[in-house]
Write a protein that holds these residues in place. Structure first.
Motif, short mmCIF file in Angstrom:
data_model
loop_
_atom_site.label_atom_id
_atom_site.label_comp_id
_atom_site.label_asym_id
_atom_site.label_seq_id
_atom_site.Cartn_x
_atom_site.Cartn_y
_atom_site.Cartn_z
N GLU A 75 24.36 42.03 52.14
CA GLU A 75 25.44 43.08 52.47
C GLU A 75 26.73 42.35 51.92
OE1 GLU A 75 27.45 45.71 55.53
OE2 GLU A 75 25.58 45.55 55.41
N GLU A 76 26.60 41.04 51.86
CA GLU A 76 28.19 40.42 51.21
C GLU A 76 27.90 40.82 49.59
OE1 GLU A 76 29.50 36.04 50.73
OE2 GLU A 76 28.63 36.53 52.44
N LEU A 77 26.99 40.82 49.09
CA LEU A 77 26.75 40.80 47.69
C LEU A 77 27.33 42.36 47.37
CD1 LEU A 77 26.21 40.19 44.68
CD2 LEU A 77 23.79 40.64 45.36
N HIS A 78 26.76 43.32 48.01
CA HIS A 78 27.12 44.52 47.96
C HIS A 78 28.82 44.84 48.08
CE1 HIS A 78 22.86 45.98 49.25
NE2 HIS A 78 22.89 45.33 48.22
N ASP A 79 29.24 44.12 49.11
CA ASP A 79 30.70 44.34 49.22
C ASP A 79 31.33 43.59 47.82
OD1 ASP A 79 30.36 45.33 51.55
OD2 ASP A 79 30.69 43.58 52.96
N SER A 80 31.00 42.55 47.33
CA SER A 80 31.47 41.93 46.40
C SER A 80 31.36 42.73 45.06
CB SER A 80 30.76 40.58 45.80
OG SER A 80 31.09 39.60 47.07
N VAL A 81 30.29 43.33 45.05
CA VAL A 81 30.16 44.19 43.78
C VAL A 81 30.95 45.53 43.88
CG1 VAL A 81 28.33 45.76 42.41
CG2 VAL A 81 27.78 43.33 43.29
N SER A 82 31.19 46.19 45.22
CA SER A 82 31.86 47.38 45.41
C SER A 82 33.45 47.09 44.92
CB SER A 82 31.99 47.68 47.01
OG SER A 82 32.79 46.74 47.70
N LEU A 83 33.79 45.77 44.70
CA LEU A 83 35.24 45.83 44.39
C LEU A 83 35.36 46.07 42.85
CD1 LEU A 83 35.97 42.07 45.65
CD2 LEU A 83 36.76 44.37 46.65
N TYR A 84 34.21 46.03 42.22
CA TYR A 84 34.12 46.61 40.70
C TYR A 84 34.43 47.88 40.34
CZ TYR A 84 33.35 41.81 39.46
OH TYR A 84 33.32 40.27 39.40
N LEU A 85 34.15 48.94 41.54
CA LEU A 85 34.11 50.33 41.51
C LEU A 85 35.72 50.52 41.21
CD1 LEU A 85 32.26 51.37 44.56
CD2 LEU A 85 31.33 51.42 42.09
N ASP A 86 36.70 49.77 41.28
CA ASP A 86 37.94 50.15 40.88
C ASP A 86 38.30 49.29 39.50
OD1 ASP A 86 38.60 51.79 43.08
OD2 ASP A 86 38.68 49.73 44.53
N ASP A 87 37.48 48.81 38.98
CA ASP A 87 37.89 48.08 37.73
C ASP A 87 38.43 48.95 36.60
OD1 ASP A 87 36.86 45.15 36.51
OD2 ASP A 87 36.86 46.84 34.95
N ALA A 146 28.66 51.12 39.95
CA ALA A 146 28.34 52.39 40.81
C ALA A 146 26.88 52.46 40.82
CB ALA A 146 29.21 53.39 40.27
N SER A 147 26.30 52.63 39.66
CA SER A 147 24.82 52.67 39.62
C SER A 147 24.12 51.86 40.40
CB SER A 147 24.53 52.81 38.04
OG SER A 147 23.25 52.90 37.79
N TRP A 148 24.26 50.54 40.30
CA TRP A 148 23.55 49.51 41.09
C TRP A 148 23.89 49.68 42.76
CZ3 TRP A 148 24.80 45.37 44.32
CH2 TRP A 148 23.61 44.70 44.72
N LEU A 149 25.19 50.03 42.91
CA LEU A 149 25.43 50.36 44.36
C LEU A 149 24.77 51.45 44.75
CD1 LEU A 149 28.85 49.22 44.77
CD2 LEU A 149 27.01 48.01 45.85
N ALA A 150 24.64 52.58 44.10
CA ALA A 150 24.31 53.99 44.51
C ALA A 150 22.62 53.64 44.69
CB ALA A 150 24.24 54.75 43.42
N GLU A 151 21.95 52.73 44.10
CA GLU A 151 20.59 52.72 44.34
C GLU A 151 20.32 51.66 45.54
OE1 GLU A 151 16.71 51.68 41.64
OE2 GLU A 151 18.65 51.46 40.67
N GLN A 152 21.05 50.65 45.59
CA GLN A 152 20.88 49.37 46.42
C GLN A 152 21.41 49.19 47.79
OE1 GLN A 152 18.46 47.26 45.50
NE2 GLN A 152 18.11 48.42 43.70
N SER A 153 22.52 50.25 47.96
CA SER A 153 23.47 49.93 49.00
C SER A 153 23.79 51.20 49.77
CB SER A 153 24.59 49.31 48.59
OG SER A 153 25.69 49.15 49.75
N GLY A 154 23.04 51.33 50.75
CA GLY A 154 23.46 52.64 51.76
C GLY A 154 25.07 52.69 52.14
N PRO A 155 25.47 51.76 52.65
CA PRO A 155 26.85 51.93 52.76
C PRO A 155 27.96 51.90 51.83
CG PRO A 155 25.95 49.81 53.95
CD PRO A 155 24.87 50.42 52.79
N HIS A 156 27.66 51.88 50.71
CA HIS A 156 28.36 52.08 49.31
C HIS A 156 28.03 53.15 48.47
CE1 HIS A 156 30.75 48.11 50.31
NE2 HIS A 156 29.61 47.69 50.12
N ARG A 157 26.89 53.95 49.04
CA ARG A 157 26.34 54.90 48.07
C ARG A 157 27.48 56.06 47.88
NH1 ARG A 157 21.38 55.30 49.99
NH2 ARG A 157 20.75 53.87 48.57
#
Length: 133
Positions: A1-13, A23-34
Motif C-alpha cells: 500500500e505504501e508503494l501505491h501511495d508513492s506511485v499515486s503522486l505521479y498522477l499529478d506529474d 494511472a494504468s498501473w494503479l488502475a490495475e493494481q490498487s483498489g484504493p487508487h483505482r
C-alpha cells in the motif's frame, strides 16, 4: 500500500506519459487508487497530442473490464474517430474499438483488403495493358 501511495503522486506529474503509466498501473493494481487512476486516464483521452491520447486509450484497452467505467468515453472516442481520415484517427479508433469489442459493444468491421486500384499506384507496378480491337 505504501508503494501505491508513492506511485499515486505521479498522477499529478507534469509529463503526460508519466501520469498515464502511473494511472494504468494503479488502475490495475490498487483498489484504493483505482477511481482516481481511471479519471486520470479519462482526462488523458482529451489531450491535444494524439499520441498521448493513444497511450491512454491503449492503457484503457489493456485494462479491459477494470476500465468499464470509461465505456462512455471510449464509445465517444471511437464514434468521433472511426470514419475520419488520418493516422491519428485510425490508431485511436482501432484501440478504442478493440476495447469496445472486448466488452461486446457494436463496432464497424475493419477492411484491410487491398483495393483493386491500389496495386496500380504502387511504385514499379506494371501499367494497365489495354488490348485494342
Amino acid at each position: 500500500e505504501e508503494l501505491h501511495d508513492s506511485v499515486s503522486l505521479y498522477l499529478d506529474d507534469i509529463s503526460a506519459p508519466v501520469r498515464i503509466e502511473a494511472a494504468s498501473w494503479l488502475a490495475e493494481q490498487s483498489g484504493p487508487h483505482r477511481e482516481r487512476a481511471l479519471a486520470t486516464l479519462r482526462d488523458a483521452l482529451a489531450l491535444p497530442e494524439w499520441w498521448s491520447a493513444l497511450r491512454a486509450c491503449r492503457s484503457i484497452e489493456l485494462l479491459g473490464e477494470t476500465a468499464l467505467p470509461l465505456l462512455p468515453e471510449m464509445r465517444a472516442l471511437y464514434d468521433r474517430t472511426r470514419h475520419e481520415p488520418g493516422d491519428e484517427h485510425f490508431f485511436l479508433a482501432f484501440s478504442a474499438g478493440a476495447f469496445l469489442d472486448m466488452l461486446g459493444e457494436p463496432t464497424d468491421p475493419w477492411d484491410f483488403a487491398p483495393k483493386p486500384e491500389s496495386a496500380r499506384s504502387l511504385p514499379g507496378s506494371i501499367p494497365d495493358r489495354t488490348v485494342l480491337p
